[in-house]
Design a protein around this motif. Sequence first.
Motif, PDB file in Angstrom:
ATOM      1  N   GLU A   1       1.093   0.304  -4.348  1.00 46.25           N
ATOM      2  CA  GLU A   1       0.690  -0.908  -3.633  1.00 46.25           C
ATOM      3  C   GLU A   1      -0.288  -0.586  -2.499  1.00 46.25           C
ATOM      4  O   GLU A   1      -1.227  -1.346  -2.230  1.00 46.25           O
TER       5      GLU A   1
ATOM      6  N   LYS B   1      -4.233  -1.853  -2.107  1.00 43.05           N
ATOM      7  CA  LYS B   1      -4.677  -2.574  -0.910  1.00 43.05           C
ATOM      8  C   LYS B   1      -5.742  -1.808  -0.143  1.00 43.05           C
ATOM      9  O   LYS B   1      -6.814  -2.363   0.197  1.00 43.05           O
TER      10      LYS B   1
ATOM     11  N   GLY C   1       2.987   3.081 -10.417  1.00 42.62           N
ATOM     12  CA  GLY C   1       1.968   2.067 -10.621  1.00 42.62           C
ATOM     13  C   GLY C   1       1.572   1.969 -12.080  1.00 42.62           C
ATOM     14  O   GLY C   1       1.399   2.983 -12.752  1.00 42.62           O
TER      15      GLY C   1
ATOM     16  N   LEU D   1       1.782  -3.931 -12.668  1.00 45.55           N
ATOM     17  CA  LEU D   1       1.691  -4.032 -11.215  1.00 45.55           C
ATOM     18  C   LEU D   1       0.285  -4.450 -10.790  1.00 45.55           C
ATOM     19  O   LEU D   1       0.114  -5.286  -9.893  1.00 45.55           O
TER      20      LEU D   1
ATOM     21  N   LYS E   1      -0.235  -8.126 -11.301  1.00 45.37           N
ATOM     22  CA  LYS E   1       0.477  -8.895 -10.272  1.00 45.37           C
ATOM     23  C   LYS E   1      -0.300  -8.882  -8.957  1.00 45.37           C
ATOM     24  O   LYS E   1      -0.471  -9.924  -8.303  1.00 45.37           O
ATOM     25  N   MET E   2      -0.797  -7.700  -8.579  1.00 43.24           N
ATOM     26  CA  MET E   2      -1.544  -7.595  -7.323  1.00 43.24           C
ATOM     27  C   MET E   2      -2.928  -8.223  -7.450  1.00 43.24           C
ATOM     28  O   MET E   2      -3.514  -8.660  -6.452  1.00 43.24           O
TER      29      MET E   2
ATOM     30  N   GLN F   1      -2.523 -11.611  -6.392  1.00 42.13           N
ATOM     31  CA  GLN F   1      -2.335 -11.682  -4.933  1.00 42.13           C
ATOM     32  C   GLN F   1      -3.649 -11.531  -4.178  1.00 42.13           C
ATOM     33  O   GLN F   1      -3.893 -12.241  -3.181  1.00 42.13           O
TER      34      GLN F   1
END
Length: 309
Positions: free
Chosen positions: A97, A101, A127, A131, A134-135, A138
């Motif tokens: 994550e 980011k 990861g 994932l 999903k991110m 976001q």
Amino acid sequence: MTGVIMDYQKNIEKIPQVLRCAVTLGKFDGLHRGHQKLIQRVLEKKEQGLSAVVFAFDQSNRMILSHEERRAKLETMGVDLFLECPLNERLRHMLPEVFVKEILVDRLHVGFLAVGQDFRFGYERKGNAQLLQKMGQQYDFQVEVIPDETDGKRKISSTYVREQLNEGKVEKVAELLGEYFSTTGEVLHGRGLGHRKLMPTTNLVPPKEKLMPPNGVYITKSRFGDQQFHGITNVGYKPTVGAEEFLGVETYLFHCDQNLYGQKSVVSFLKFLRPERRFDSLEKLKAQLMADIEKAQNYFEETSKNVDC
């Protein structure tokens, strides 16, 4: 050639700020047909104004393509930015994550991401594509999971290419790469024995990180700029003449009497002929080389006939 001047970076701390990009992630050892499929999807996004970025988690083991060869090929393909980041302790322990980011979103401003079906990254390899998807929702970037490229029922992977290369099956390697396996280097002065007693040859030393096929004699093509010559190549330590200091690539070029010392050569491996062996005398070695040359010339003649048909 695309005319693109590719940016290149090895330190994730110095990754340039990119306005908006399309990224593909992986190890990219060899740039085989599966890798090319991923990169092509990223390149297609350039039409939408995104920069094409290849992010390679680089490892220290022997590579199918040397670092220089890989960079040159990616630039030729049209990649805008190549990030060749060593898989160090920081990357190994970075939570997936956090990687998404801090690296993909904050630095690269990713708009599109292409990964393979079994791609894993981050601490304890937690990861994955799910994932990332999903991110992506976001942080507003698209994730495309690219189906595996296969050879029959087997996935084309760097592991598969390495297996075939280690067995000297350079014809199968060419199928998996989509081009002949090759090595690049500057033509060096040898000990001169070939010119004095055997036949003229060119000598080059592969990069230390380069994975090479087994020692032996191969049918090859050698390119020097715009010129190309057929020939035979010995990979090995030249046990007959006692020059065992380093692994060398020695090529006899057909129909070539030019002085090529200092020039850059790309030697492409077409077919394995025989293992390297020790001979009792230079006369026996020369007789074997003449037989090798005859086989290679017959190979090129048959290949030419098949193309003409």
